[in-house]
Structure formats: C-alpha cells, structure tokens
Write a protein that holds these residues in place. Structure first.
Motif, PDB file in Angstrom:
ATOM      1  N   GLY A 227      -4.852   2.619  -1.320  1.00 47.43           N
ATOM      2  CA  GLY A 227      -4.487   2.119  -2.642  1.00 47.43           C
ATOM      3  C   GLY A 227      -3.422   1.044  -2.561  1.00 47.43           C
ATOM      4  N   ASN A 228      -3.576   0.121  -1.606  1.00 48.24           N
ATOM      5  CA  ASN A 228      -2.604  -0.964  -1.452  1.00 48.24           C
ATOM      6  C   ASN A 228      -2.878  -2.095  -2.433  1.00 48.24           C
TER       7      ASN A 228
ATOM      8  N   GLY B 209      -2.744  -8.756  -1.275  1.00 49.77           N
ATOM      9  CA  GLY B 209      -1.863  -9.916  -1.263  1.00 49.77           C
ATOM     10  C   GLY B 209      -1.169 -10.063   0.071  1.00 49.77           C
ATOM     11  N   PRO B 210      -0.511 -11.202   0.230  1.00 44.86           N
ATOM     12  CA  PRO B 210       0.200 -11.445   1.490  1.00 44.86           C
ATOM     13  C   PRO B 210       1.439 -10.561   1.594  1.00 44.86           C
ATOM     14  N   GLY B 211       1.942 -10.470   2.782  1.00 48.76           N
ATOM     15  CA  GLY B 211       3.163  -9.695   2.970  1.00 48.76           C
ATOM     16  C   GLY B 211       2.865  -8.289   3.420  1.00 48.76           C
ATOM     17  N   PRO B 212       3.902  -7.487   3.453  1.00 49.81           N
ATOM     18  CA  PRO B 212       3.722  -6.112   3.933  1.00 49.81           C
ATOM     19  C   PRO B 212       2.855  -5.288   2.989  1.00 49.81           C
ATOM     20  N   ILE B 213       2.211  -4.272   3.548  1.00 49.54           N
ATOM     21  CA  ILE B 213       1.371  -3.369   2.762  1.00 49.54           C
ATOM     22  C   ILE B 213       2.260  -2.615   1.778  1.00 49.54           C
ATOM     23  N   LYS B 214       1.869  -2.649   0.502  1.00 51.96           N
ATOM     24  CA  LYS B 214       2.606  -1.945  -0.547  1.00 51.96           C
ATOM     25  C   LYS B 214       1.602  -1.151  -1.371  1.00 51.96           C
ATOM     26  N   LEU B 215       1.820   0.163  -1.459  1.00 55.48           N
ATOM     27  CA  LEU B 215       0.922   1.012  -2.240  1.00 55.48           C
ATOM     28  C   LEU B 215       1.170   0.826  -3.729  1.00 55.48           C
TER      29      LEU B 215
ATOM     30  N   GLU C 225      -2.716   5.121  -7.142  1.00 59.36           N
ATOM     31  CA  GLU C 225      -3.350   4.834  -5.846  1.00 59.36           C
ATOM     32  C   GLU C 225      -4.864   4.990  -5.927  1.00 59.36           C
ATOM     33  N   ALA C 226      -5.332   5.994  -6.651  1.00 56.67           N
ATOM     34  CA  ALA C 226      -6.783   6.201  -6.778  1.00 56.67           C
ATOM     35  C   ALA C 226      -7.437   5.016  -7.469  1.00 56.67           C
ATOM     36  N   LYS C 227      -6.833   4.528  -8.538  1.00 56.94           N
ATOM     37  CA  LYS C 227      -7.388   3.358  -9.231  1.00 56.94           C
ATOM     38  C   LYS C 227      -7.383   2.147  -8.306  1.00 56.94           C
ATOM     39  N   GLN C 228      -6.295   1.961  -7.573  1.00 58.92           N
ATOM     40  CA  GLN C 228      -6.213   0.799  -6.687  1.00 58.92           C
ATOM     41  C   GLN C 228      -7.196   0.910  -5.523  1.00 58.92           C
ATOM     42  N   VAL C 229      -7.356   2.106  -4.950  1.00 59.98           N
ATOM     43  CA  VAL C 229      -8.296   2.247  -3.834  1.00 59.98           C
ATOM     44  C   VAL C 229      -9.718   1.955  -4.311  1.00 59.98           C
ATOM     45  N   MET C 230     -10.066   2.405  -5.490  1.00 56.34           N
ATOM     46  CA  MET C 230     -11.413   2.145  -6.003  1.00 56.34           C
ATOM     47  C   MET C 230     -11.580   0.666  -6.362  1.00 56.34           C
TER      48      MET C 230
ATOM     49  N   ALA D  47      -2.189   6.512   6.695  1.00 50.75           N
ATOM     50  CA  ALA D  47      -1.415   5.294   6.959  1.00 50.75           C
ATOM     51  C   ALA D  47      -0.537   4.946   5.760  1.00 50.75           C
ATOM     52  N   PHE D  48       0.652   4.475   6.036  1.00 52.84           N
ATOM     53  CA  PHE D  48       1.612   4.021   5.029  1.00 52.84           C
ATOM     54  C   PHE D  48       1.981   5.120   4.037  1.00 52.84           C
ATOM     55  N   ASN D  49       1.823   6.374   4.448  1.00 50.94           N
ATOM     56  CA  ASN D  49       2.110   7.530   3.585  1.00 50.94           C
ATOM     57  C   ASN D  49       1.282   7.523   2.299  1.00 50.94           C
ATOM     58  N   ALA D  50       0.079   6.995   2.410  1.00 51.71           N
ATOM     59  CA  ALA D  50      -0.815   6.956   1.255  1.00 51.71           C
ATOM     60  C   ALA D  50      -1.210   8.374   0.849  1.00 51.71           C
TER      61      ALA D  50
END
Length: 155
Positions: A60-61, A64-70, A78-83, A140-143
């Motif tokens: 659910g990141n 965009g550029p830069g570090p991974i941000k959930l 996170e569920a909405k973003q992962v989908m 990963a990333f404490n998702a």
C-alpha cells in the motif's frame, strides 16, 4: 514406455508445445511500468508468459519518487492503496481488474482480514477471483498487507 511418452506429448500439446520444438514455447516478457515503484528494483513488476500475467506482490505504498511511504489510515488506507496500485500496474500492461483470476493476500495481522475484505470487494464486480489469504510475519516496510495477482487475457 510408450504410454509415458504419449503422456508427455499430450502434456506438451496442452501447453501449446510441439515435440522437439522449443520455439513454440510461450514468450516470457518482464514488465516494468515505473508507475507504482521505481524500475531499478531487483524484481519485475510483472512477468507475462503467453496470455498470463504474474503481478509481483504490491504494498500500500504511495507511488512516486523518493523513499517508499505507506498510505496513511491503517488497514483501510493501505488496503485501498494496494488495490489502487494493482489496478495501476494492470492498466499499464493492458489489463483490468476484470482480468484478475487469482490473488494471494498476506496480512501482518489476521484480525484485520475483515477490514481488508471491506476494501477488496469494492474493486471487483460480478465474479471474484480465486483467492488465498494468510498471516505473514514481517512484511516489507512494516506494511499491513501485500497482495499478488495473476491475470489472464481473454481471447
């Protein structure tokens, strides 16, 4: 021995192969759109084999550029973003959510299964893909959630 040879030839025919001719094997294409994650990671966003696309696990990141941000908002966010990320990756390769035939869901906490389902079911209309869901320790990333999918082009 003859029965075994026949069985191998029949299996190859089912896969679209001809005896002794590897050139008829389905082409393998490694796909990276860069729309969800950077393209320099040590895995492909998706791999196409024939009419089947295997989408790598998505988090659910926020793209965009830069570090991974959930995405904020706990499991719902996170569920909405992962989908959304799955939908974006599929569209980048000419597919839609209607083409998804199987999903594997990994949850950091199985008690959030219902909250994930509340979001998940809104991304499909009519028939749902086959699905497995299981608890996972240390995404990963404490998702809170990771989802991988298999999609297929319809003929």
């Amino acid at each position: 021995m003859l029965i075994r040879t026949f069985a191998l030839l029949a299996a190859g025919a089912a896969l679209g192969l001809q005896a002794g001719c590897a050139s008829h094997a389905p082409a393998v294409m490694h796909l990276n759109s860069g729309k969800v994650l950077p393209t320099g990671l040590p895995f492909s966003e998706a791999v196409r084999v024939g009419n089947t696309v295997y989408l790598s696990g998505q988090l659910g990141n926020v793209p965009g550029p830069g570090p991974i941000k959930l995405a904020p908002g706990g499991m719902a966010g996170e569920a909405k973003q992962v989908m959304d990320n799955i939908q974006t990756a599929l569209q980048a390769h000419g597919l839609s959510m209607a083409d998804v035939v199987k999903c594997t869901v990994m949850l950091a906490d199985m008690s959030e299964w219902g909250a994930f389902n509340d979001v998940y079911k809104t991304y499909f209309s009519g028939n749902f893909p086959a699905r497995s869901a299981f608890g996972s320790n240390g995404l990963a990333f404490n998702a809170r959630v990771e989802v991988e999918c298999i999609a297929a082009w319809r003929k």
